[in-house]
Design an enzyme around this catalytic site. Structure first.
Site, PDB file in Angstrom:
ATOM      1  CB  CYS A   1      12.678  15.325 -39.542  1.00  0.00           C
ATOM      2  SG  CYS A   1      13.337  15.248 -37.888  1.00  0.00           S
TER       3      CYS A   1
ATOM      4  NE  ARG B   1      14.292  16.584 -45.179  1.00  0.00           N
ATOM      5  CZ  ARG B   1      14.792  17.698 -45.685  1.00  0.00           C
ATOM      6  NH1 ARG B   1      15.243  17.707 -46.911  1.00  0.00           N
ATOM      7  NH2 ARG B   1      14.840  18.800 -44.978  1.00  0.00           N
TER       8      ARG B   1
ATOM      9  CD1 TRP C   1      19.641  12.142 -38.173  1.00  0.00           C
ATOM     10  CD2 TRP C   1      19.512  14.144 -37.201  1.00  0.00           C
ATOM     11  NE1 TRP C   1      20.898  12.478 -37.734  1.00  0.00           N
ATOM     12  CE2 TRP C   1      20.856  13.701 -37.135  1.00  0.00           C
ATOM     13  CE3 TRP C   1      19.197  15.387 -36.633  1.00  0.00           C
ATOM     14  CZ2 TRP C   1      21.863  14.448 -36.535  1.00  0.00           C
ATOM     15  CZ3 TRP C   1      20.215  16.122 -36.039  1.00  0.00           C
ATOM     16  CH2 TRP C   1      21.529  15.645 -35.997  1.00  0.00           C
TER      17      TRP C   1
ATOM     18  CG  ASN D   1      12.871  19.199 -41.147  1.00  0.00           C
ATOM     19  OD1 ASN D   1      13.816  18.972 -40.399  1.00  0.00           O
ATOM     20  ND2 ASN D   1      13.022  19.615 -42.383  1.00  0.00           N
ATOM     21  N   GLY D   2      12.957  20.345 -37.799  1.00  0.00           N
ATOM     22  CA  GLY D   2      13.620  21.554 -37.300  1.00  0.00           C
ATOM     23  C   GLY D   2      13.744  21.516 -35.787  1.00  0.00           C
TER      24      GLY D   2
ATOM     25  CD  GLU E   1      35.471  13.299 -48.488  1.00  0.00           C
ATOM     26  OE1 GLU E   1      35.237  14.086 -47.552  1.00  0.00           O
ATOM     27  OE2 GLU E   1      34.593  12.614 -49.018  1.00  0.00           O
TER      28      GLU E   1
ATOM     29  CE  LYS F   1      32.827  10.334 -47.326  1.00  0.00           C
ATOM     30  NZ  LYS F   1      32.314  11.501 -48.013  1.00  0.00           N
TER      31      LYS F   1
ATOM     32  CD  GLU G   1      30.466  10.075 -43.929  1.00  0.00           C
ATOM     33  OE1 GLU G   1      29.409  10.612 -43.597  1.00  0.00           O
ATOM     34  OE2 GLU G   1      31.116  10.443 -44.922  1.00  0.00           O
TER      35      GLU G   1
ATOM     36  CG  HIS H   1      54.516  20.940 -36.179  1.00  0.00           C
ATOM     37  ND1 HIS H   1      55.551  21.691 -35.655  1.00  0.00           N
ATOM     38  CD2 HIS H   1      54.709  20.900 -37.524  1.00  0.00           C
ATOM     39  CE1 HIS H   1      56.310  22.118 -36.659  1.00  0.00           C
ATOM     40  NE2 HIS H   1      55.828  21.644 -37.782  1.00  0.00           N
TER      41      HIS H   1
ATOM     42  CE  LYS I   1      23.555  12.226 -49.849  1.00  0.00           C
ATOM     43  NZ  LYS I   1      25.005  12.022 -49.824  1.00  0.00           N
TER      44      LYS I   1
HETATM   45  C1  F6R Z   1      29.956  13.208 -45.585  1.00  0.00           C
HETATM   46  C2  F6R Z   1      28.855  14.049 -46.002  1.00  0.00           C
HETATM   47  C3  F6R Z   1      28.615  15.299 -45.234  1.00  0.00           C
HETATM   48  C4  F6R Z   1      28.048  16.393 -46.159  1.00  0.00           C
HETATM   49  C5  F6R Z   1      27.647  17.614 -45.331  1.00  0.00           C
HETATM   50  C6  F6R Z   1      27.142  18.752 -46.215  1.00  0.00           C
HETATM   51  O1  F6R Z   1      30.098  12.099 -46.413  1.00  0.00           O
HETATM   52  O2  F6R Z   1      28.143  13.728 -46.923  1.00  0.00           O
HETATM   53  O3  F6R Z   1      29.745  15.737 -44.568  1.00  0.00           O
HETATM   54  O4  F6R Z   1      29.010  16.727 -47.111  1.00  0.00           O
HETATM   55  O5  F6R Z   1      26.649  17.265 -44.417  1.00  0.00           O
HETATM   56  O6  F6R Z   1      25.995  18.376 -46.912  1.00  0.00           O
HETATM   57  P1  F6R Z   1      25.532  19.163 -48.187  1.00  0.00           P
HETATM   58  O7  F6R Z   1      26.546  18.953 -49.252  1.00  0.00           O
HETATM   59  O8  F6R Z   1      24.203  18.573 -48.548  1.00  0.00           O
HETATM   60  O9  F6R Z   1      25.433  20.613 -47.803  1.00  0.00           O
END
Ligand code: F6R
Length: 608
Positions: free
Chosen positions: A2, A27, A74, A98-99, A480, A484, A487, A503, A603
């Site tokens: 948030c 956020r 969020w 927020n929290g 990764e 990607k 998500e 395995h 984010k």
């Molecule tokens: C995936 C992604 C997340 C962040 C994770 C950590 O594309 O962006 O997995 O890498 O939430 O976020 P930060 O780097 O802000 O600590």
């Protein structure tokens, strides 16, 4: 997560609050709301979904008032409905939060037993209910605020508006970040300096346990015991521009294409391109003296750390203990106080990463932060800050921050190798020369692979599951790639070490299962090819991402082969990031998902 903002202004605030929320939409974007005080009455507009819905609501029903608070959500407790959207109102008190208030259900039961009615499913409502109760019992506004803060436990950044006070906003922080902005005859409050950048660059950050009374001419900050404290003001470097997409359809696409420039910017900070040496990192960690290194982070940042582990171990012979932050902090790892710990975070605010950092700090380790947001809590609490200089990353799926994290970790591990005497000067120069090639190679790859990737993405968009395989540093990259894809396209994907295939995961292989194999022609190539053969023998559809040598050496028939230039092992993870990012991006575009703001994500993850 948030985002919260507040303005004690000398003109209408609703529009400016929404402008600030736009900068905080990273956020969370489940719902949004704004509340102001007009002629002694609290009023609000709220809307489900993205901020544009709130803007429409405000256009239809404008909100006057020179003081106000706002929120982008969020959802944690309670569905993302308008009814659960902040600000929450209870008897002349408005709250944004927020929290997570951890003891909310106990407080809720207690107040319900006292005859109070709750109108939302949120944890936040208990904050407004408690403040209203303390006011009914005769406490002044500050006393009520202080009493409420002593009653709640958990993580919070709060902004509170009282109906009987048109000149102040109260705020509190325990966990998630909160910044006070100093204007001229106006004051501001926000989850970060970026939100406040259009209004002021003079910022003071609250620290955990602080609460504040913010008027038009300044702010009084108190600690949890009610003592006045001073928080230094600083000039923030956050940009006032609301970054736009340029000619790109999405921020993610723009950020993928920004990587050659972002990487050269990041490298310029760590590498002397003329001498082909890694610059000494001032005030940093003494890698020569530490017996081992701990690395912790979440999500994509964790996967960057995993690549970093390979490099620190190989080039600096430095043992690395690494785990995702949500596990690291609870594992009771026997930590050596003579060691150092690196925390990797784009936002610098991730709750689990911050908690792991504090855990290591308590155990006496030297702390380094590999961050994009240099004014973030993680940066501020570290002994050494290693900025990744990627510039603002708006797309929720991390792209350029990942490759810039990798570039910084590569430089740090080479520097550590030199400091520890495990790399010779000639080896350092050789590796740095390859790092220096990276922006050019990346630009070349971005210019050539798009058509093949788009064609392949059309096929992938029809799939239900995808497997990614890799060995060495291509293993974290496989994870990764899977992260990607899932998500942003919502296709189920898993990344595996290629050697692990037999395995268990091999049971999944059939003619419907695409297997993306990341296999540069490096010292692992032959072994990875054997694993590809195991897939081919079971009818699996192979998508091979390799280089010219690897493509020439491969005898297998594949569904597609993406050919990259031959590059040195040190830069392969950054170069191979490009096709996996583009594959996820174009697949999501074909599927019509919300690429920059995928469902359920945010984010910056400031809750555990
Ligand atoms: C995936 C992604 C997340 C962040 C994770 C950590 O594309 O962006 O997995 O890498 O939430 O976020 P930060 O780097 O802000 O600590």
């Amino acid at each position: 997560m948030c985002g919260i903002v507040g303005i004690v202004g000398n003109g209408p605030v609703a529009e400016r609050l929404v402008d600030a929320l736009k900068r905080l939409e990273y956020r969370g974007y489940d719902s949004a709301g704004v509340a102001t005080l007009v002629d002694g009455r609290l009023d609000r507009r709220r809307a489900e979904g993205k901020l544009v819905n709130l803007e429409k609501r405000l256009a239809a029903e404008p909100l006057a008032g020179n003081i106000g608070i706002a929120h982008t959500r969020w959802a944690t407790h309670g569905a993302p409905t308008e009814g659960n959207a902040h600000p929450h109102f209870v008897d002349g008190v408005a709250v944004v939060h927020n929290g997570i208030i951890e003891n909310f259900s106990e407080i809720r039961d207690e107040l319900t037993a006292e005859g109070r009615t709750f109108t939302t499913e949120t944890d936040t409502e208990v904050v407004a209910q408690l403040l209203a109760k303390y006011r009914r019992e005769g406490l002044g506004r500050r006393e009520a605020m202080h009493a409420m803060l002593r009653r709640v436990t958990g993580a919070y950044a709060l902004a509170v508006l009282f109906e009987d006070d048109p000149s102040t906003i109260m705020a509190a922080r325990s966990g998630p970040p909160l910044a006070i902005g100093y204007g001229k005859g106006e004051m501001f409050l926000g989850s970060d300096a970026i939100a406040l950048a259009p209004f002021t660059s003079e910022i003071a950050y609250l620290v955990d346990g602080d609460w504040a009374v913010i008027g038009r001419d300044g702010a009084f900050v108190f600690d949890i015991d009610g003592n006045r404290v001073d928080r230094p003001r600083q000039i923030s470097s956050a940009s006032a521009y609301l970054i736009d997409k340029g000619n790109h359809r999405h921020f993610m696409e723009k950020e993928i294409h920004e990587q050659p420039e972002a990487i050269s910017h990041a490298l310029g900070h760590y590498v002397d391109f003329l001498a082909h040496r890694v610059k000494p990192v001032a005030g940093g960690i003494d890698f020569a003296a530490v017996p081992s290194l701990a690395i912790s982070a979440c999500g994509t940042a964790y996967l960057a750390g995993l690549v970093g582990k390979y490099w620190f171990e190989r080039y600096a012979r430095l043992p690395v203990e690494i785990d995702v932050a949500s596990e690291f902090r609870y594992r009771e790892i026997p930590l050596n106080p003579a060691s150092a710990a690196l925390f990797i975070s784009q936002s610098g605010e991730t709750a689990d990463t911050l908690a792991s950092l504090r855990y290591c700090k308590e155990h006496g380790l030297k702390i380094g932060a590999v961050v994009n947001a240099r004014e973030s809590t993680i940066a501020r609490e570290s002994d050494a800050v290693f900025p990744i200089l990627a510039g603002p990353e708006i797309g929720v799926a991390s792209t350029k921050a990942f490759t810039c994290q990798l570039a910084v970790l590569a430089a740090l591990s080479i520097g550590a190798g030199r400091a520890r005497g495990t790399l010779t000067e000639a080896e350092e120069k050789h590796l740095v020369r390859h790092l220096a090639e990276m922006p050019r190679v990346m630009a070349g790859v971005l210019n050539t692979i798009q058509p093949a990737i788009e064609q392949l993405s059309r096929e992938l968009s029809k799939c239900k599951d995808v497997l990614y395989l890799g060995r060495g540093t291509s293993y974290p990259l496989a994870m990764e790639g899977a992260l990607k894809l899932k998500e942003i396209s919502y296709i189920h994907a898993e990344g595996y070490a290629a050697g692990e295939l037999k395995h268990g995961p091999i049971a999944l292989i059939d003619e419907n299962m695409p297997v993306i194999v990341i296999a540069p022609h490096d010292r692992f190539y032959e072994k990875t090819v054997s694993n590809m053969q195991e897939v081919a023998a079971r009818g699996g559809r192979i998508i091979l991402i390799t280089d010219e040598k690897g493509a020439a050496a491969s005898k297998l028939s594949t569904m597609a082969t993406i050919v990259l230039p031959n590059v040195d092992e040190i830069i392969a993870p950054m170069i191979y990031s490009l096709p996996i990012q583009l594959l996820a991006y174009h697949t999501a575009v074909f599927m019509g998902t919300d690429v920059d703001q995928p469902r359920n994500l945010a984010k910056s993850v400031t809750v555990e």
